[in-house]
Design a protein around this motif. Structure first.
Motif, PDB file in Angstrom:
ATOM      1  N   TRP A  43      33.959   2.709 -18.655  1.00 44.67           N
ATOM      2  CA  TRP A  43      32.534   2.660 -18.366  1.00 44.67           C
ATOM      3  C   TRP A  43      31.904   1.324 -18.736  1.00 44.67           C
ATOM      4  N   ASP A  44      32.499   0.591 -19.624  1.00 48.18           N
ATOM      5  CA  ASP A  44      31.820  -0.467 -20.349  1.00 48.18           C
ATOM      6  C   ASP A  44      32.258  -1.844 -19.850  1.00 48.18           C
ATOM      7  N   ALA A  45      31.277  -2.688 -19.526  1.00 49.50           N
ATOM      8  CA  ALA A  45      31.603  -4.037 -19.063  1.00 49.50           C
ATOM      9  C   ALA A  45      32.294  -4.869 -20.144  1.00 49.50           C
ATOM     10  N   ASP A  46      32.161  -4.473 -21.403  1.00 50.82           N
ATOM     11  CA  ASP A  46      32.812  -5.202 -22.496  1.00 50.82           C
ATOM     12  C   ASP A  46      34.219  -4.697 -22.780  1.00 50.82           C
ATOM     13  N   PHE A  47      34.699  -3.741 -22.000  1.00 51.32           N
ATOM     14  CA  PHE A  47      36.038  -3.192 -22.195  1.00 51.32           C
ATOM     15  C   PHE A  47      36.930  -3.653 -21.052  1.00 51.32           C
ATOM     16  N   ASP A  48      38.040  -4.297 -21.383  1.00 50.44           N
ATOM     17  CA  ASP A  48      38.933  -4.855 -20.381  1.00 50.44           C
ATOM     18  C   ASP A  48      40.358  -4.367 -20.624  1.00 50.44           C
ATOM     19  N   TYR A  62      31.236   0.873 -14.710  1.00 51.10           N
ATOM     20  CA  TYR A  62      30.494   1.814 -13.891  1.00 51.10           C
ATOM     21  C   TYR A  62      28.992   1.580 -14.007  1.00 51.10           C
ATOM     22  N   ASN A  63      28.554   0.980 -15.106  1.00 53.30           N
ATOM     23  CA  ASN A  63      27.131   0.959 -15.435  1.00 53.30           C
ATOM     24  C   ASN A  63      26.389  -0.300 -15.005  1.00 53.30           C
ATOM     25  N   VAL A  64      27.077  -1.265 -14.404  1.00 54.10           N
ATOM     26  CA  VAL A  64      26.405  -2.486 -13.954  1.00 54.10           C
ATOM     27  C   VAL A  64      25.565  -2.190 -12.709  1.00 54.10           C
ATOM     28  N   GLU A  65      24.396  -2.786 -12.623  1.00 54.86           N
ATOM     29  CA  GLU A  65      23.553  -2.658 -11.439  1.00 54.86           C
ATOM     30  C   GLU A  65      23.094  -4.040 -10.982  1.00 54.86           C
ATOM     31  N   ILE A  66      22.834  -4.165  -9.683  1.00 48.65           N
ATOM     32  CA  ILE A  66      22.227  -5.383  -9.159  1.00 48.65           C
ATOM     33  C   ILE A  66      20.714  -5.195  -9.186  1.00 48.65           C
ATOM     34  N   SER A  67      20.013  -6.085  -9.843  1.00 46.60           N
ATOM     35  CA  SER A  67      18.566  -5.959  -9.931  1.00 46.60           C
ATOM     36  C   SER A  67      17.923  -6.195  -8.569  1.00 46.60           C
ATOM     37  N   ASP A  68      16.704  -5.699  -8.431  1.00 39.75           N
ATOM     38  CA  ASP A  68      15.967  -5.946  -7.186  1.00 39.75           C
ATOM     39  C   ASP A  68      15.796  -7.440  -6.950  1.00 39.75           C
ATOM     40  N   GLU A  69      15.544  -8.193  -8.023  1.00 40.51           N
ATOM     41  CA  GLU A  69      15.342  -9.628  -7.885  1.00 40.51           C
ATOM     42  C   GLU A  69      16.609 -10.319  -7.382  1.00 40.51           C
TER      43      GLU A  69
END
Length: 584
Positions: free
Chosen positions: A201-206, A562-569
């Motif tokens: 789930w975690d972007a800091d886990f590889d 899983y938890n990364v999102e692209i911001s509207d900006e």
């Protein structure tokens, strides 16, 4: 008799890998033909792989979940469905490479072509001890030229470790060396670089992993010429590629503004050319980035039920969209209403409502739907048998926050699945019992736009063959498939030859308002020239496909979480970069 050749003396394996502690042969450069290398020898055979312990390097080290089904603590109901003789669900191990067969043909020109491009798996009763299943994609072979390598060729190709009930993928590479009567083990390297989910789930886990996988080689009786010719035609239709920088500084700036920890790749299809940069992995740049299979989660909603709805409407008219969902199922035999209140509302719910996720049934939104105490959702999504899934889907009452279907959207994944299943039954009513929704999409949507070999995780079957797709997640596309699917929508549903593949009015409806509908998101973009509604596909982990009205499609692949999102900006910046290239 095939002799397994273990000596690792091959000079071109001695590149230094990027990943710490990995063996020298794991560097991506060892899986790519050197400049000027001659094509390898032709080949046809089945590689019957053995289930093998991988070396796994996790960061942080205590983040690796070895037995995911047991770790979650909610799958006792699924473990109870294990057939006699099956490896127990709670023992399936994510550190094991799966022992599955791969059928390969290698052409005189050095093309490595897997016969099966979908998910390689066994029936549940014969599954391997690994948590994973496997997808193999085309690659290349070349002659080796070192003093100890005379007569040897190397075959290398992309692989992904996947799981049919989930949406994630470990992306990687495989290679073996061969000459008459001899092979080396299959060398594999993998990383959790595609958007994670079930256990990552975690972007800091590889995670990075590698193994030398023993296999036995069996003859393969196929028409190799026909297979090679079909692959050659596929490659001839592939769009040319150029660096993303050639689209201008605005695209470079917009891509650079995306979260690097959560972005695997950015690609733009424009005027028939795919613009993208190298895809970096822990072992170096991926040598076959356009053939790697990635998990894109809810982008699947657009790729399967969304496009299927618009294709069926083009063939048979759109009226089926307004038929009640329950009319395609048998009360009593397949499901029971929870109570009379549920009966009354279910009978108002149409396929269109399900595609809009506005059925007015069940949970009030994503989080309560997937709350761990809501076991009915898990019984629907993970049960092995389709009849059990159908019964669980209808085993809910009205959403208390709305007065009826069509009133408001609630993000309920299983609505996409029931819409797809109802549409498949509509298709069978028109074309016979053998017709399938995935077959329709492959033959009449993806193949005509040059995006064949569409792959998705599906429910299990007794033979291991594909079952029914989960439709809310599970698609395992390539970058090219995503780009061409987005271009199809941006081009009003017309294929490259001008034929109308999707219903034009339904495609036009995707730009009529900013509301969610027909399995597509829409974004309102305002500029000096006015306001434009842009349809897009979106999946957890930052996966996005944006269809623009200027013959441009933007693809963003999420990385590792899983938890990364692209911001509207960030999304608007990409759209404005496209507008700068070609105004709309």
């Amino acid at each position: 008799m095939i002799r397994i050749f273990h000596a690792m003396t091959l000079a071109c394996l001695l590149a230094t890998p990027v990943q710490a502690d990995a063996p020298e042969w794991a560097a991506t450069s060892a899986f790519e033909a050197p400049p000027g290398a001659a094509p390898g020898a032709s080949f046809a055979g089945t590689l019957a792989l053995q289930t093998t312990q991988m070396s796994v390097q996790a960061d942080p080290a205590d983040g690796m979940i070895q037995t995911p089904w047991a770790w979650w603590g909610i799958f006792d109901f699924l473990a109870a469905q294990d057939p006699d003789g099956a490896v127990p669900l709670f023992e399936l191990d994510a550190t094991l490479f799966p022992g599955l067969p791969i059928d390969l043909v290698i052409s005189d020109d050095g093309d490595v072509v897997p016969l099966e491009r979908g998910v390689l798996r066994a029936p549940v009763a014969q599954r391997t001890p690994s948590f994973w299943e496997l997808v193999a994609s085309p690659g290349r072979s070349w002659e080796l030229t070192g003093d100890a390598e005379q007569g040897w060729s190397r075959a290398a190709f992309p692989i992904s470790l996947v799981q049919s009930q989930e949406g994630e993928a470990w992306i990687g590479l495989a290679s073996f060396d061969y000459r008459e009567g001899e092979t080396t083990p299959l060398r594999v390297q993998l990383s959790s670089m595609s958007a994670g989910g079930f256990i990552f789930w975690d972007a800091d886990f590889d995670v990075a992993a590698w193994a030398e996988v023993p296999f036995t080689l069996a003859p393969l009786e196929v028409d190799a010429g026909a297979i090679v010719a079909a692959h050659a035609a596929e490659m001839a239709d592939r769009r040319p590629a150029k660096p993303l920088s050639e689209l201008g500084a605005a695209f470079g700036a917009a891509a650079a503004a995306l979260d690097p920890a959560g972005t695997l790749a950015v690609a733009v299809l424009s005027d028939g050319t795919l613009y993208m940069d190298a895809v970096e992995t822990p072992f170096g740049p991926h040598p076959y980035p356009r053939d790697m299979r990635v998990g894109v989660w809810s982008v699947t909603k657009s790729l399967i039920p969304g496009l299927a709805a618009m294709r069926l409407a083009q063939k048979y008219g759109p009226d089926f969209l307004d038929t009640p969902v329950v009319s395609w199922f048998s009360e009593g035999d397949e499901f029971d209403y929870l109570d009379e209140t549920a009966r009354a509302r279910w009978q108002e719910v149409t396929i269109r409502h399900a595609l809009d996720m506005s059925t007015g049934m069940g949970a009030t939104g994503y989080d309560p739907n997937w709350a761990m105490e809501n076991l009915n959702t898990y019984a629907w999504s993970y049960s092995y048998a389709l009849p059990d899934q159908i019964r669980a889907y209808f085993n809910v009452g009205p959403n208390p926050d709305v007065g009826g279907p069509g009133e408001a959207m609630a993000y309920i994944d299983q609505d996409m699945w029931i819409a797809a299943l109802a549409m498949e039954r509509f298709l069978k009513s028109k074309e016979g019992a053998d017709a399938t929704l995935l077959g329709l999409l492959e033959a009449e949507v993806y193949a005509p736009i040059g995006a064949g070999h569409f792959v998705s995780g599906t429910g299990y079957t007794e033979t291991g063959a594909p079952g029914f797709p989960f439709s809310a997640w599970g698609a395992l596309p390539t970058i090219d498939i995503l780009a061409r699917a987005g271009a199809l929508v941006g081009n009003g549903g017309k294929g490259p030859d001008g034929s109308q593949i999707l219903h034009p009015d339904l495609v036009a409806g995707l730009t009529a308002s900013a509301d969610y509908g027909l399995a597509f998101w829409r974004r309102e973009v305002t500029s000096d020239s006015g306001t434009t509604i842009v349809p897009y596909m979106s999946g957890s982990g930052g996966n996005t496909v944006i269809s623009l009205p200027n013959d441009m499609t933007i693809v963003v692949l999420g990385r590792d979480s899983y938890n990364v999102e692209i911001s509207d900006e960030a999304a608007v910046a990409l759209i404005e970069a496209a507008r700068a290239v070609r105004p709309f």
